[in-house]
Every structure is written in C-alpha cells, then in structure tokens.
Design a protein around this motif. Structure first.
Motif, short mmCIF file in Angstrom:
data_model
loop_
_atom_site.label_atom_id
_atom_site.label_comp_id
_atom_site.label_asym_id
_atom_site.label_seq_id
_atom_site.Cartn_x
_atom_site.Cartn_y
_atom_site.Cartn_z
N TYR A 309 12.96 -8.07 0.73
CA TYR A 309 12.51 -6.81 0.13
C TYR A 309 11.32 -7.09 -0.78
CZ TYR A 309 12.45 -2.76 -2.98
OH TYR A 309 12.05 -1.68 -3.72
N MET A 310 10.26 -6.32 -0.61
CA MET A 310 9.04 -6.49 -1.40
C MET A 310 8.91 -5.33 -2.39
SD MET A 310 7.55 -9.26 -0.30
CE MET A 310 8.83 -10.23 0.47
N PRO A 311 9.22 -5.58 -3.67
CA PRO A 311 9.29 -4.49 -4.65
C PRO A 311 7.96 -3.78 -4.92
CG PRO A 311 9.51 -6.63 -5.72
CD PRO A 311 9.58 -6.88 -4.26
N ASN A 312 6.84 -4.44 -4.63
CA ASN A 312 5.54 -3.80 -4.90
C ASN A 312 4.92 -3.13 -3.68
OD1 ASN A 312 5.00 -4.19 -7.75
ND2 ASN A 312 4.98 -6.38 -7.30
N GLY A 313 5.75 -2.92 -2.66
CA GLY A 313 5.28 -2.15 -1.52
C GLY A 313 4.24 -2.89 -0.69
N ASN A 314 3.35 -2.12 -0.06
CA ASN A 314 2.32 -2.75 0.77
C ASN A 314 0.93 -2.58 0.16
OD1 ASN A 314 1.14 -0.18 1.67
ND2 ASN A 314 2.92 0.02 3.01
N LEU A 315 -0.01 -3.31 0.71
CA LEU A 315 -1.37 -3.33 0.16
C LEU A 315 -2.03 -1.96 0.23
CD1 LEU A 315 -3.80 -4.85 -0.96
CD2 LEU A 315 -4.40 -5.51 1.39
N GLU A 316 -1.75 -1.20 1.27
CA GLU A 316 -2.36 0.12 1.41
C GLU A 316 -1.98 1.03 0.25
OE1 GLU A 316 -3.00 3.37 4.93
OE2 GLU A 316 -0.99 2.57 4.67
N LYS A 317 -0.69 1.11 -0.05
CA LYS A 317 -0.23 1.97 -1.15
C LYS A 317 -0.78 1.49 -2.48
CE LYS A 317 4.00 3.58 1.10
NZ LYS A 317 5.49 3.62 1.07
N TRP A 318 -0.79 0.17 -2.68
CA TRP A 318 -1.27 -0.38 -3.95
C TRP A 318 -2.77 -0.16 -4.12
CZ3 TRP A 318 -4.66 -4.54 -5.00
CH2 TRP A 318 -4.69 -4.97 -6.34
N LEU A 319 -3.53 -0.35 -3.04
CA LEU A 319 -4.99 -0.27 -3.11
C LEU A 319 -5.46 1.13 -3.47
CD1 LEU A 319 -7.58 -1.93 -2.66
CD2 LEU A 319 -7.51 -1.25 -0.25
N TYR A 320 -4.73 2.14 -3.00
CA TYR A 320 -5.15 3.52 -3.25
C TYR A 320 -4.31 4.22 -4.32
CZ TYR A 320 -7.88 2.71 0.93
OH TYR A 320 -8.78 2.18 1.84
N SER A 321 -3.65 3.40 -5.15
CA SER A 321 -2.86 3.94 -6.25
C SER A 321 -3.57 3.72 -7.57
CB SER A 321 -1.48 3.26 -6.29
OG SER A 321 -1.61 1.93 -6.79
N PRO A 322 -3.16 4.43 -8.63
CA PRO A 322 -3.76 4.22 -9.95
C PRO A 322 -3.49 2.81 -10.50
CG PRO A 322 -2.54 6.29 -9.87
CD PRO A 322 -2.19 5.55 -8.63
N ASN A 323 -2.50 2.13 -9.95
CA ASN A 323 -2.14 0.79 -10.43
C ASN A 323 -3.02 -0.31 -9.86
OD1 ASN A 323 0.06 1.88 -11.87
ND2 ASN A 323 1.34 1.78 -10.02
N CYS A 324 -3.93 0.05 -8.96
CA CYS A 324 -4.77 -0.96 -8.33
C CYS A 324 -5.65 -1.65 -9.37
CB CYS A 324 -5.65 -0.32 -7.26
SG CYS A 324 -6.70 -1.49 -6.40
N SER A 325 -5.68 -2.97 -9.31
CA SER A 325 -6.41 -3.76 -10.29
C SER A 325 -7.92 -3.57 -10.15
CB SER A 325 -6.07 -5.24 -10.14
OG SER A 325 -6.85 -6.02 -11.01
N LYS A 359 -3.54 -5.11 9.10
CA LYS A 359 -4.04 -3.95 8.36
C LYS A 359 -3.28 -3.87 7.04
CE LYS A 359 -0.81 -0.95 10.89
NZ LYS A 359 -0.68 0.24 11.76
N PRO A 360 -3.76 -3.09 6.07
CA PRO A 360 -3.14 -3.07 4.72
C PRO A 360 -1.66 -2.72 4.72
CG PRO A 360 -5.29 -2.04 4.64
CD PRO A 360 -5.01 -2.31 6.10
N SER A 361 -1.22 -1.82 5.60
CA SER A 361 0.19 -1.41 5.58
C SER A 361 1.12 -2.51 6.08
CB SER A 361 0.39 -0.15 6.41
OG SER A 361 0.03 -0.37 7.76
N ASN A 362 0.58 -3.53 6.75
CA ASN A 362 1.39 -4.66 7.23
C ASN A 362 1.30 -5.86 6.29
OD1 ASN A 362 2.33 -3.31 9.47
ND2 ASN A 362 0.75 -4.07 10.84
N ILE A 363 0.71 -5.66 5.12
CA ILE A 363 0.63 -6.72 4.12
C ILE A 363 1.48 -6.28 2.92
CG2 ILE A 363 -0.88 -7.99 2.56
CD1 ILE A 363 -3.11 -7.42 4.70
N LEU A 364 2.57 -6.98 2.67
CA LEU A 364 3.52 -6.60 1.64
C LEU A 364 3.33 -7.45 0.40
CD1 LEU A 364 6.65 -6.18 3.94
CD2 LEU A 364 4.92 -4.50 3.33
N LEU A 365 3.70 -6.90 -0.75
CA LEU A 365 3.48 -7.56 -2.04
C LEU A 365 4.81 -7.77 -2.75
CD1 LEU A 365 0.47 -5.29 -3.11
CD2 LEU A 365 0.34 -7.58 -2.10
N ASP A 366 5.11 -9.03 -3.09
CA ASP A 366 6.38 -9.32 -3.75
C ASP A 366 6.30 -9.03 -5.25
OD1 ASP A 366 5.13 -11.47 -5.00
OD2 ASP A 366 6.15 -13.01 -3.80
#
Length: 523
Positions: A309-325, A359-366
């Motif tokens: 389980y990857m608690p930080n979701g995938n790269l696509e969601k993170w990249l286009y969220s306000p939390n993106c670095s 693609k970003p949705s297939n890259i998950l972030l732990d």
C-alpha cells in the motif's frame, strides 16, 4: 501469427506445424478441437506458443520437449488428459508454463526442478496426484498454482496434506520395526507440533504486529473471503483508484497489515492475460523502486493481486495537487527513482523487460515519497537475442512512442520515450494530452521549439519561485536546461537515437549532485 479471440472451430491445420521459422503462434480463445500431434516438434524456432481457451483434447505430445527455444507455453483451459511429459525438463529456456484447467493426471515430474528460468508454473484444477516438487524455482511458487488437485501432497506451505511416507512393499521385518518404532516417534512429533503451535500463539498474542510497510509479513496464500473482509466487501470508501482493466482497494488484513488489492475486471477483454503477465513478471523481480507483490488470489471468477500500500498515492495525483513540491530536487528525486526501476528492468534481469505503459498514474509514492513503478499488465519480456517484439496491446495515448503506436513495435526504447514525456510533464506540469496540444503541436515539439531560449516560459511557474535564501536561480536554470535537453533526447522519433536508460540515470544523478552541491556551498 496472432489468431486469438476469434471463433475458429476446426482442428488446427496440420500444415501449421511445418512452419519452421515461426517464433510466435497465438491461437488462444477459439474453439479449436482435436489433439496436438507429435509434429508440433517441427516448430523449431517457436518462442511463444499460446493455445489456451480452446477445446483441445488428448495427451500433450512428448515431442514438445524438442522445442529448445520455447520460453512461453500456455495450454490452459482445454480438455487435455494424460500425464505431464517428462520431456518438459528439456525445455531449457522455458520461463512460463500454464497447463491449468485441464484433465491432466499423474504426478508433477521432479525433473522440472532443473529448469533454471521457470518463473511461472500453473497446474491448478487438474487431477494430479503425488508430491509437489520443492527444489529449483518451485521454492517460489504459491499455493494457488496447485489448487484444485485433490491428490497432490507435500509441504504445508502449498496448503496440501503431507505425503504418506510408508512404503507398503517393505519386508515384514521392516513392518515390525515400523509397528513398534513409528507410534512413539509420531507421538513425539505431535507433542512437539502442539508445543510449537502454543508458542506461536503465545508470541502472536504477546507482540503486536507492526503496521509499518517495511515489517510486513508475506502472505503466502490468501482467499477471496479474506480479501472481501479486508476491503469491507469492496466498500467504495476503500477504493483507491480505477483503471482500464480493474480497480484498486485499500485493505486491512487479519495480521493488521494495510495492503492494496488490485482486482481485475474479468469482463474486460485482456484482463486474464494482464493478470497472467503481472504474475509471471513480478514474481521474479526485486528492486526498491518496483511495487512489491505480496501474493495473489485466483479462481475461475476472481483474480486479484495483493501489493504494498502506497499512502501518498500516485505521481499524477501528487503532481497536480496543492501538495506538489516547488523544489526541483524533490521532483528530480522521484524521477531518479523511476529511472532506477526502468534501468533495472532493461539491464538487471536475465531478459530485458519493457514496461510498455510508463505514465504518472503507474508511479506510486510510499510514505517517504520514494517512487515505485507498478502495473505490469501489458509488459513485454524480450527473449534472448531479441531486441524488438510486436504486440497488439497498446499503452496510453500521449506516452506511446511513435513506432509503438503505429506498428505495435516494442523495444526498450519504447520505455525511454515514455520516460522523456514523463520528464517533460513533471517539470512543466502539463499533460501530453492537454487541450493546447492540437494538430501538429505535440508536447515534444512544444519542448523542442522552446529550447533553450524560451525554456523558462514553459517550465512550471512553481519551480521558478526560487528560495531567496540561496539566490541560485542561475544554477537551477542550468539544471532545468539539462533536464529538458535530456527529455528531448529521450523522445526522438527514431528509437536508435534515444538515450539508453542507464545513461539517463547517470545524467540525472549528476544533475542532482550539482544541485545539492550548489545549495550546500551557498549556505
């Protein structure tokens, strides 16, 4: 030759077995009947033979063991009977063998332990008997691959009964020894087993199971009902994501481990094959930047993979969220993780593996924002001395290399192209399918036309809000130029001109070192 998913109902023409130079023969999901002839051995060049989902009957010919180039053999979901040929042990390049859902009897040849590259072996739902081998790659196989054979016995980890050790042909003298010696020994074993079970029970109660992902206990076998309970009957509140061939749910299991369950939609064409491919590939891969498959659950009506389980979701969601670095170094770190995983797939395995859908949705972030590449449902395993293959299964629009999208040609350069698009998207925050890309204007042309003079106009504006404490906008700009130049090189229209993934990784690590060294000096 790809003739799968049609409605052919005759026997397989005998002339087909004489095509000596054919490398791939795929006749799956038809209604071919009749038996497999000994002349199948004439397919001397065949690498992949897929005949699953037909009505083939009779015995598997022993001459199939003469196919020395054969790496993938699927005969599942037929009406084959007889024994598993001993000659299978002669298939020295065999990596994938599926003969499940037939009427095969007899035992599993122990000689199959000698197959060095066998990473997937499915004999479930037959009428097999005898002991399941444990040597060679059998040490890595899971219980579901042997399910549905009530006569199999062996190690308890296969969820079968222990094999009888009594030899009824022993002399009467030995029988007398057995009569007086075995009962006390058996009693001792029973007592010892009870003590061990009690100790395990005590330890389980006295120590809590950690929920940290690094301490997860591997689930050797899992049932549909355990998955149902863990996901609260696939409650929508546990739904993590939905893809083209299934859904992913968060599940909390009986050992308190939180895992993700990827459930395949078996009504979707290609779902069965995607499940088989992921099982075949992920069982033998080990890398910190690949999503780890814990176990699988498979029966006629349900197929699922249980993964980390990857608690930080995938790269696509993170990249286009306000939390993106807004820090270049953090985004670059994620891309280096991805490059490490792809370089391993291309170089670190016995045969190159092409992901085909990077693609970003297939890259998950732990939990530590370490990137893990997942979803190998359409991945392609390139056989020995095979630089390129062809497939009918295509990836995602916007991320596909030109030769992949137009002709279905697959090579490691396909992943390099997708990675180049990924680099561009991560540092511009623009999707390759954005509405601005119309007609002849593509993401690659947009980046090339902007390089180098107008590069700062297309880079994500958040990255340009440099930390004034360091005052190193010039250095960051140079690094961004290096990243975008690399992305452009990766997305050349010609596969042979694209940068190799091992070189991509070296360049990105060098850029990362330069960024960190500069910030350290300014401090």
């Amino acid at each position: 030759m790809y003739l799968g998913n049609n409605t052919f109902s005759s026997s397989i023409p005998s002339s087909l077995w004489s095509i000596r130079r054919i490398q791939v023969l795929s006749l799956f999901d038809n209604s071919f009947n009749g038996s497999l002839p000994p002349e199948i051995s004439s397919l001397s060049s065949v690498i992949e033979l897929d005949l699953h989902g037909n009505q083939l009957s009779g015995e598997i010919p022993s001459t199939i063991g003469q196919l020395q180039n054969l790496a993938t053999l699927s005969l599942s979901d037929n009406e084959l009977n007889g024994h598993i040929p001993e000659s299978f042990s002669s298939l020295r390049n065999l990596q994938y063998l599926d003969i499940s859902h037939n009427n095969l009897s007899g035992s599993i040849p122990k000689s199959l332990e000698s197959l060095l590259y066998l990473s997937y072996f499915n004999v479930s739902f037959n009428e097999l008997t005898g002991e399941i081998p444990e040597g060679g790659h059998f040490a890595n196989f899971t219980p579901d691959l042997f399910a549905g054979n009530i006569g199999l016995c062996g190690s308890s980890r296969f969820n079968v009964e222990a094999c009888e050790m009594v030899n009824t042909t022993k002399s009467s003298r030995n029988n007398r020894l057995i009569r007086y010696i075995v009962p006390p020994i058996a009693s001792m074993i029973v007592v010892t087993a009870i003590i061990i079970l009690l100790l395990r029970h005590y330890r389980r109660k006295s120590s809590s199971v950690p929920s940290d992902q690094s301490d997860l206990a591997v689930l050797e076998w899992i049932s549909y009902y355990e998955i149902l309970k863990a996901t609260n009957n696939f409650d929508i509140g546990n739904l993590i994501g939905k893809g083209s061939i299934g859904s992913v749910y968060k599940g909390t299991f009986s050992n308190e481990a939180t895992l993700a369950v990827k459930v395949f939609d078996l009504d979707v064409q290609g779902a069965f094959k995607s499940f088989d491919i992921e099982c075949q590939i992920m069982r033998s891969l080990r890398h910190r930047n690949l999503v780890k498959v814990i176990t699988s659950c498979s029966n006629l009506d349900f197929k699922a993979l249980v993964v980390e389980y990857m608690p930080n979701g995938n790269l696509e969601k993170w990249l286009y969220s306000p939390n993106c670095s807004s820090k270049i170094t953090e985004r670059l770190g994620i891309l280096i993780d991805v490059a490490s995983a792809i370089e391993y797939l291309h170089q670190g395995y016995s045969s190159p593996i092409v992901h085909c859908d990077l693609k970003p949705s297939n890259i998950l972030l732990d939990e530590n924002m370490v990137a893990r590449v997942g979803d190998f449902g359409i991945a392609k395993l390139l056989m020995e001395d095979q630089r390129m293959a062809q497939t009918k299964t295509l990836g995602t629009i916007g991320y596909m290399a030109p030769e992949y999208g137009s002709s279905g040609l697959v090579s490691t350069a396909v992943d390099v192209y997708s990675y180049g698009i990924l680099l561009m998207e991560t540092f511009t925050r623009k999707k390759p399918t954005d509405e601005m890309f119309l007609g002849e204007l593509t993401m690659t042309k947009w980046a090339s036309d902007s390089f180098p003079n107008a590069l700062m106009q297309i880079v994500d504006s958040e990255l340009l809000n440099m930390d004034q404490e360091y005052s190193i906008a010039g250095r960051d700009q140079v690094c961004l130029e290096s990243i975008m130049r690399l992305a452009i090189d990766c997305t050349s229209d010609f596969p042979e001109e694209r940068t190799k993934m091992e070189d991509v990784l070296v360049m990105l690590k060098k850029i990362n070192i330069e960024l960190h060294d500069t910030k350290h000096r300014v401090r």
